[in-house]
Motif scaffolding. Sequence first.
Motif, PDB file in Angstrom:
ATOM      1  N   TRP A  22      -3.438  18.928  -8.056  1.00  0.00           N
ATOM      2  CA  TRP A  22      -4.276  17.734  -7.564  1.00  0.00           C
ATOM      3  C   TRP A  22      -3.736  16.895  -6.294  1.00  0.00           C
ATOM      4  O   TRP A  22      -4.097  16.571  -5.419  1.00  0.00           O
ATOM      5  CB  TRP A  22      -4.969  17.199  -8.389  1.00  0.00           C
ATOM      6  N   SER A  23      -2.366  17.024  -6.258  1.00  0.00           N
ATOM      7  CA  SER A  23      -1.392  16.234  -5.595  1.00  0.00           C
ATOM      8  C   SER A  23      -0.848  16.813  -4.467  1.00  0.00           C
ATOM      9  O   SER A  23      -1.241  18.252  -4.122  1.00  0.00           O
ATOM     10  CB  SER A  23      -0.573  15.688  -6.585  1.00  0.00           C
ATOM     11  N   ASP A  24      -0.054  16.293  -3.703  1.00  0.00           N
ATOM     12  CA  ASP A  24       0.478  16.827  -2.507  1.00  0.00           C
ATOM     13  C   ASP A  24       1.887  17.546  -2.985  1.00  0.00           C
ATOM     14  O   ASP A  24       2.820  18.020  -1.880  1.00  0.00           O
ATOM     15  CB  ASP A  24       0.898  15.841  -1.298  1.00  0.00           C
ATOM     16  N   ASP A  25       2.327  17.660  -4.148  1.00  0.00           N
ATOM     17  CA  ASP A  25       3.485  18.121  -4.570  1.00  0.00           C
ATOM     18  C   ASP A  25       3.464  19.635  -4.987  1.00  0.00           C
ATOM     19  O   ASP A  25       4.393  20.461  -5.041  1.00  0.00           O
ATOM     20  CB  ASP A  25       4.195  17.896  -5.753  1.00  0.00           C
ATOM     21  N   PHE A  56       0.219   0.328 -14.059  1.00  0.00           N
ATOM     22  CA  PHE A  56      -1.265   0.843 -13.555  1.00  0.00           C
ATOM     23  C   PHE A  56      -1.953  -0.313 -13.011  1.00  0.00           C
ATOM     24  O   PHE A  56      -2.644  -0.348 -12.037  1.00  0.00           O
ATOM     25  CB  PHE A  56      -1.985   1.627 -14.479  1.00  0.00           C
ATOM     26  N   ASN A  57      -2.242  -1.271 -14.104  1.00  0.00           N
ATOM     27  CA  ASN A  57      -3.065  -2.562 -13.613  1.00  0.00           C
ATOM     28  C   ASN A  57      -2.435  -3.528 -12.795  1.00  0.00           C
ATOM     29  O   ASN A  57      -3.272  -4.083 -11.864  1.00  0.00           O
ATOM     30  CB  ASN A  57      -3.238  -2.966 -14.837  1.00  0.00           C
ATOM     31  N   ALA A  58      -1.051  -3.502 -12.464  1.00  0.00           N
ATOM     32  CA  ALA A  58      -0.378  -4.180 -11.425  1.00  0.00           C
ATOM     33  C   ALA A  58      -0.446  -3.443 -10.106  1.00  0.00           C
ATOM     34  O   ALA A  58      -0.208  -4.378  -9.070  1.00  0.00           O
ATOM     35  CB  ALA A  58       0.971  -4.447 -11.914  1.00  0.00           C
ATOM     36  N   SER A  59      -0.863  -2.328 -10.211  1.00  0.00           N
ATOM     37  CA  SER A  59      -0.671  -1.530  -8.712  1.00  0.00           C
ATOM     38  C   SER A  59      -1.906  -1.906  -7.819  1.00  0.00           C
ATOM     39  O   SER A  59      -2.811  -2.414  -8.344  1.00  0.00           O
ATOM     40  CB  SER A  59      -0.564   0.004  -9.100  1.00  0.00           C
ATOM     41  N   TYR A 109      -1.401  10.420 -10.377  1.00  0.00           N
ATOM     42  CA  TYR A 109      -1.612   9.013 -10.911  1.00  0.00           C
ATOM     43  C   TYR A 109      -0.923   7.936  -9.832  1.00  0.00           C
ATOM     44  O   TYR A 109      -1.408   6.870  -9.536  1.00  0.00           O
ATOM     45  CB  TYR A 109      -1.066   8.657 -12.355  1.00  0.00           C
ATOM     46  N   ASP A 110       0.193   8.250  -9.507  1.00  0.00           N
ATOM     47  CA  ASP A 110       0.998   7.632  -8.462  1.00  0.00           C
ATOM     48  C   ASP A 110       0.237   7.550  -6.984  1.00  0.00           C
ATOM     49  O   ASP A 110       0.114   6.170  -6.587  1.00  0.00           O
ATOM     50  CB  ASP A 110       2.419   7.940  -8.458  1.00  0.00           C
ATOM     51  N   LEU A 111      -0.153   8.533  -6.571  1.00  0.00           N
ATOM     52  CA  LEU A 111      -1.157   8.477  -5.351  1.00  0.00           C
ATOM     53  C   LEU A 111      -2.374   7.466  -5.536  1.00  0.00           C
ATOM     54  O   LEU A 111      -2.663   6.714  -4.453  1.00  0.00           O
ATOM     55  CB  LEU A 111      -1.287   9.768  -5.083  1.00  0.00           C
ATOM     56  N   ILE A 112      -2.974   7.530  -6.734  1.00  0.00           N
ATOM     57  CA  ILE A 112      -3.932   6.763  -7.140  1.00  0.00           C
ATOM     58  C   ILE A 112      -3.760   5.232  -7.137  1.00  0.00           C
ATOM     59  O   ILE A 112      -4.616   4.345  -6.588  1.00  0.00           O
ATOM     60  CB  ILE A 112      -4.800   7.325  -8.379  1.00  0.00           C
ATOM     61  N   ARG A 113      -2.668   4.899  -7.995  1.00  0.00           N
ATOM     62  CA  ARG A 113      -2.599   3.655  -8.543  1.00  0.00           C
ATOM     63  C   ARG A 113      -2.165   3.048  -7.137  1.00  0.00           C
ATOM     64  O   ARG A 113      -2.243   1.718  -6.875  1.00  0.00           O
ATOM     65  CB  ARG A 113      -1.559   3.372  -9.482  1.00  0.00           C
ATOM     66  N   TRP A 114      -1.239   3.703  -6.299  1.00  0.00           N
ATOM     67  CA  TRP A 114      -0.465   2.992  -5.164  1.00  0.00           C
ATOM     68  C   TRP A 114      -1.561   2.778  -3.977  1.00  0.00           C
ATOM     69  O   TRP A 114      -1.254   2.310  -3.123  1.00  0.00           O
ATOM     70  CB  TRP A 114       0.643   3.712  -4.760  1.00  0.00           C
ATOM     71  N   LYS A 115      -2.760   3.400  -4.217  1.00  0.00           N
ATOM     72  CA  LYS A 115      -3.777   3.748  -3.287  1.00  0.00           C
ATOM     73  C   LYS A 115      -3.523   4.203  -1.899  1.00  0.00           C
ATOM     74  O   LYS A 115      -3.680   3.739  -0.923  1.00  0.00           O
ATOM     75  CB  LYS A 115      -4.536   2.159  -3.013  1.00  0.00           C
ATOM     76  N   ILE A 116      -2.637   5.387  -2.075  1.00  0.00           N
ATOM     77  CA  ILE A 116      -2.333   6.102  -0.846  1.00  0.00           C
ATOM     78  C   ILE A 116      -2.684   7.537  -0.779  1.00  0.00           C
ATOM     79  O   ILE A 116      -2.067   8.234   0.080  1.00  0.00           O
ATOM     80  CB  ILE A 116      -0.477   5.954  -0.687  1.00  0.00           C
ATOM     81  N   ALA A 117      -3.480   7.808  -1.791  1.00  0.00           N
ATOM     82  CA  ALA A 117      -4.182   9.019  -1.778  1.00  0.00           C
ATOM     83  C   ALA A 117      -4.880   9.557  -0.562  1.00  0.00           C
ATOM     84  O   ALA A 117      -4.985  10.579   0.233  1.00  0.00           O
ATOM     85  CB  ALA A 117      -5.127   9.390  -2.920  1.00  0.00           C
ATOM     86  N   GLU A 118      -5.762   8.563   0.063  1.00  0.00           N
ATOM     87  CA  GLU A 118      -6.213   8.708   1.329  1.00  0.00           C
ATOM     88  C   GLU A 118      -5.399   9.203   2.649  1.00  0.00           C
ATOM     89  O   GLU A 118      -5.805   9.932   3.477  1.00  0.00           O
ATOM     90  CB  GLU A 118      -7.079   7.346   1.693  1.00  0.00           C
ATOM     91  N   GLU A 119      -4.197   8.600   2.405  1.00  0.00           N
ATOM     92  CA  GLU A 119      -3.117   9.185   3.395  1.00  0.00           C
ATOM     93  C   GLU A 119      -2.501  10.395   3.129  1.00  0.00           C
ATOM     94  O   GLU A 119      -2.376  11.247   4.012  1.00  0.00           O
ATOM     95  CB  GLU A 119      -1.949   8.044   3.640  1.00  0.00           C
TER      96      GLU A 119
END
Length: 557
Positions: free
Chosen positions: A80-83, A228-231, A487-497
């Motif tokens: 699901w990721s870019d990896d 996750f909550n702090a991201s 999960y990192d793409l989601i919590r950092w909110k950079i999935a759209e990029e």
Amino acid sequence: MKYKNIGNMKTRKIHYKSIIAFLILFVGFTSCEDYLEITPKDKISDGVLWSDISQTELFINDIYAALPSVVNRFDPWENWSDDAMDGINGATSRNVYAIAAYTPENAENQWGQYSNIRKCNLLIKNLSGSDLPEDWKALRLAEVRFLRAYFYSLLWTWHGGVPIIEDVLNYSEQGDEIFRPRNSSEETFDFITRECDAIANDLPLVAKENGRITRGAALTLKAWCELFNASPLHNPANDKSKWTLAASTYKEVMDLGVYDLFPNYETLFYEENNFNQETILAKPHVGGTNIGRSTEGLAGPHFSGGSQTAYGMLNPTQEIVDEYLMENGLPITDPESGYDPQNPYAGREKRFYQSIVYDGSMWNGAVFYSRLGVESNNELDLGISTGGTNTGYSFRKGLKEEYAVNGNNRLSSANSILFRYAEVLLSYAEAQNEAAGPDASVYDAINEVRTRSELPSLPEGLTQEEMREEIRRERRIELAFEERRWYDLIRWKIAEEKLNGKLHAMRIEEVDGNLTYTVIPAPGGERMFYADRNYYLPIPQSAIDRNSKLEQNPNYE
């Protein structure tokens, strides 16, 4: 750097056999009851089940068996990721998740965790009032409360706020009262972290039996949810106190004095090193049974030695390959790194060679060729037709070549590691950097991970933004293919990029007697992500049809 051993090998082997026995016994015990029913479909009466330790242990181990297995799926979540990309054209990750075509009707979801949560609630209710020994009850109740919190963490990180259910639901007794509305995201987060706090001191620092929950596991789950909550996804105003909270809990794990990095990154994941000093939480597997690990036959290179040895379900992308540093510790984009784009695999850091099968490398006794024009079933698949690699790379990390045989073979007994100490160090570094900037403790944590792979320490004097970039790169490399990237793409909110556009592959061909390397868009590598809805996965429509009090996540209507 020192490396600690937790217990001697003889004890470790005995404990591993014990947990294997638990799991084997449960192959025939697991039931498929609907989570709203109260009567288990086994043939053991309540009177026996909750008054006999051995029978209660079986019930508890059925709950343990519900822990997920990382990269032990036909279509791993890493795709699901870019990896990574799946090597098969019909894979769901290609046709649904890659192009954001998931809906309440077809999306993978975590709603099935309510079946596991119900088992936890049933155990907690009945064991709490039983006459079994108090010290044994306290320990097992803490374990099950952890498992329930873990299942809720999967629901929360996928779907946001969900109904918090702590009682045993029964429609025949309660009627429509069993249907609950969603709790808020903050309430769900608070429940998970409060549970971890409440049980931590009832759990041992080191489990008597490998595979059991420990205090470190409870604190790590709490810290992961706090991170996750702090991201940015949950903390758009960047409240520093949330980062401080996560850093503090990760520091608690570090200060337990129990965990350390395993010396060898490559063999860390092998079955002979199960439950080593880096492992905080892992799901055991039993090779040669239906609970064996099957990663070699699912995600490994498609062909080796002239025959198919795997389905090739996880192909690393050029994006992740380009993240791996040079052996001097510099990224390939640095003019001083020594990187040669026409000799791209020379002089890279150790983790690259330990994680990726690339053109010219050895796999299972044969040279892996993804270059065009060579008689090879691993040739770059430009037409998405062979099941071979669409990126020019195959997956290696944690695989043992002796198990590289055709199909879903389940021959490996290697653990599926869910939490390990390297992630604790990197997560502490991230949280502390966001809370207070790159102080000495941030450098110490990230450099400890780098040192294991023989990389130099980071340069002094980095700004907070520069350190953030280094931490994110290090996290992506160190935890590659362990199902953390999405999960990192989601919590950092950079999935759209990162998940809009095309992923890339390496095309290699011979021109005038020399190999040429060209980065190209990967066949089938399209990615789409809608920022207005895809940061949360939808609540399944089937759940909403049963429970009208559930509200769908935004923009999935």
